[in-house]
Motif scaffolding. Sequence first.
Motif, PDB file in Angstrom:
ATOM      1  N   UNK A 291       0.751  -0.961   0.151  1.00  0.00           N
ATOM      2  CA  UNK A 291      -0.106   0.021  -0.115  1.00  0.00           C
ATOM      3  C   UNK A 291       0.802   1.591  -0.209  1.00  0.00           C
ATOM      4  N   UNK A 292       1.377   1.365   1.110  1.00  0.00           N
ATOM      5  CA  UNK A 292       2.474   2.378   0.740  1.00  0.00           C
ATOM      6  C   UNK A 292       3.373   2.618  -0.205  1.00  0.00           C
ATOM      7  N   UNK A 293       4.109   1.648  -1.155  1.00  0.00           N
ATOM      8  CA  UNK A 293       4.777   1.640  -1.774  1.00  0.00           C
ATOM      9  C   UNK A 293       3.757   1.994  -3.381  1.00  0.00           C
ATOM     10  N   UNK A 294       2.878   1.551  -3.690  1.00  0.00           N
ATOM     11  CA  UNK A 294       1.776   1.875  -4.653  1.00  0.00           C
ATOM     12  C   UNK A 294       1.176   3.311  -3.808  1.00  0.00           C
ATOM     13  N   UNK A 295       1.089   4.134  -2.789  1.00  0.00           N
ATOM     14  CA  UNK A 295       1.298   5.870  -2.608  1.00  0.00           C
ATOM     15  C   UNK A 295       1.694   6.209  -3.170  1.00  0.00           C
ATOM     16  N   UNK A 296       3.213   5.806  -3.188  1.00  0.00           N
ATOM     17  CA  UNK A 296       4.703   6.751  -3.522  1.00  0.00           C
ATOM     18  C   UNK A 296       4.390   6.370  -4.951  1.00  0.00           C
ATOM     19  N   UNK A 297       4.451   5.922  -5.321  1.00  0.00           N
ATOM     20  CA  UNK A 297       4.195   5.078  -6.925  1.00  0.00           C
ATOM     21  C   UNK A 297       2.687   6.938  -7.521  1.00  0.00           C
ATOM     22  N   UNK A 298       1.988   6.261  -7.119  1.00  0.00           N
ATOM     23  CA  UNK A 298       1.173   7.411  -7.656  1.00  0.00           C
ATOM     24  C   UNK A 298       0.556   8.341  -7.310  1.00  0.00           C
ATOM     25  N   UNK A 299       1.786   9.363  -6.367  1.00  0.00           N
ATOM     26  CA  UNK A 299       2.475  10.571  -6.678  1.00  0.00           C
ATOM     27  C   UNK A 299       4.216  10.996  -7.144  1.00  0.00           C
ATOM     28  N   UNK A 300       5.232   9.530  -7.317  1.00  0.00           N
ATOM     29  CA  UNK A 300       5.881   9.868  -8.290  1.00  0.00           C
ATOM     30  C   UNK A 300       6.061   9.066  -8.868  1.00  0.00           C
ATOM     31  N   UNK A 301       6.027   8.633 -10.468  1.00  0.00           N
ATOM     32  CA  UNK A 301       6.218   8.056 -11.062  1.00  0.00           C
ATOM     33  C   UNK A 301       7.571   6.948 -11.013  1.00  0.00           C
ATOM     34  N   UNK A 302       8.894   8.042 -10.927  1.00  0.00           N
ATOM     35  CA  UNK A 302       9.774   6.922 -10.651  1.00  0.00           C
ATOM     36  C   UNK A 302      10.325   6.654  -9.469  1.00  0.00           C
ATOM     37  N   UNK A 303       8.968   6.263  -8.733  1.00  0.00           N
ATOM     38  CA  UNK A 303       9.029   5.824  -7.236  1.00  0.00           C
ATOM     39  C   UNK A 303       9.190   4.247  -7.691  1.00  0.00           C
ATOM     40  N   UNK A 304      10.693   3.804  -8.604  1.00  0.00           N
ATOM     41  CA  UNK A 304      10.100   2.263  -8.479  1.00  0.00           C
ATOM     42  C   UNK A 304      11.900   1.679  -8.029  1.00  0.00           C
ATOM     43  N   UNK A 305      11.718   0.412  -8.168  1.00  0.00           N
ATOM     44  CA  UNK A 305      13.017  -0.504  -7.605  1.00  0.00           C
ATOM     45  C   UNK A 305      13.353  -0.726  -6.457  1.00  0.00           C
ATOM     46  N   UNK A 306      14.353  -1.523  -6.025  1.00  0.00           N
ATOM     47  CA  UNK A 306      14.218  -2.129  -4.582  1.00  0.00           C
ATOM     48  C   UNK A 306      14.258  -1.450  -3.701  1.00  0.00           C
TER      49      UNK A 306
END
Length: 400
Positions: A291-306
């Motif tokens: 959930x937290x990771x998906x939240x961050x990704x929804x706000x910042x498209x570069x929020x990917x990777x390990x």
Amino acid sequence: FHGGAGFYGAQFHGEARFYGAQFHGGAGFYGAQFHGKAWFDGAQFHGKAWFDGAQFHGGARFDGAQFHGMAGFGGAQFHGKAWFVDAKFADKDGAGPIEFRTALFHKLADFSGCRFPKQPARIQGAFETARFLEEARFRSPEFDAFSAFDGAVFKGKLLLAAAGTEREEQRRFDAVLRATKAAVEEDLRVISANDYEHVEDDQARERGANTRFAALEGGLRVLKTAMEAEKDHMQEHRFFRFELQAKRRRPSVSRLEKVASWSYGQLSDYGNSMGRPLAALALSVLFFWVVYWGWGLSLDGTFVGLNQGGTALEFSIRSVVQPFAPWAATKWSPLFNLDVVEIVRCGGPPPPDLEDGVACPTGGGFGWLTFRLLATVQSVFSLLLAFLFALALRKKFQIS
């Protein structure tokens, strides 16, 4: 006896021997006094059997006796030992109730192997206010007449047959719940009939979902308390589990309490499992990480990777080991240096001057408030699971 047999108030000064007697009509022993032993082994009661108020001063044996109709022992007193070993109360509709209400057993009462009917209408409250002053035995592998013991009092030992596997016992209890539900449906059909007269219904006070399931719950509570006194913790937990399941069927119980009871069973097997709370805790950490990771990704498209996902996982773990940390932390604490926190606080990719506290001040934004509330939910859930684990640990090793 092809017709009715009446021994009302009779005095039997020697032994009363009714071995294998056949009572094809009613058998009335109201208030009879048995000063010696009373032998009814193998007797067949095809009609109603009344022993209400009878006094058994010697031993009373009903081993292998069969009661095809109503069996009334209300207010009977057994001053000597009472045996109902392998007795059978007919398992058929309309046979009439089994009554041991207010009966008093001064010595051993042995109902081992006794077969009680499955119909709640026949056994509900059968031993209500009956008192067992010494040892009582109900050792039957298929013992399931739980509602019969609502209001019973055990002063001595209560011996039951060893429990089967958890799955076998739950399957048997599920059958009891179905039978009780069927009795409730029959109650509704009877009460809804046009010619129904409440004052003429001798079972009126026992009808309805609340009453039926409350009697089942009460009987299980009595058995649970007796097993607690015997320190038979396996049987105690089994009856406690069944008691809560019966209580959830009562319409008068609030929906919130039913949900809490169901959750208690699922998360910890009603306080008996240490593994379930730990497994639920691990799964909750993984769930909130996603959930937290998906939240961050929804706000910042570069929020990917390990590395980015690792910060979301760290925040999920911190919400467990440091409950309510997002509310107590400051912008200089390690928690606020996590990428996922910076993104949520800023509502998007954090600007380069974030570390100076200029662009995204602490406590800013509805999204950040919601994020912290979600972390609070996780912390509360984790504390609940930790409590359930400690409760199971205490029960497992019987820590007082």
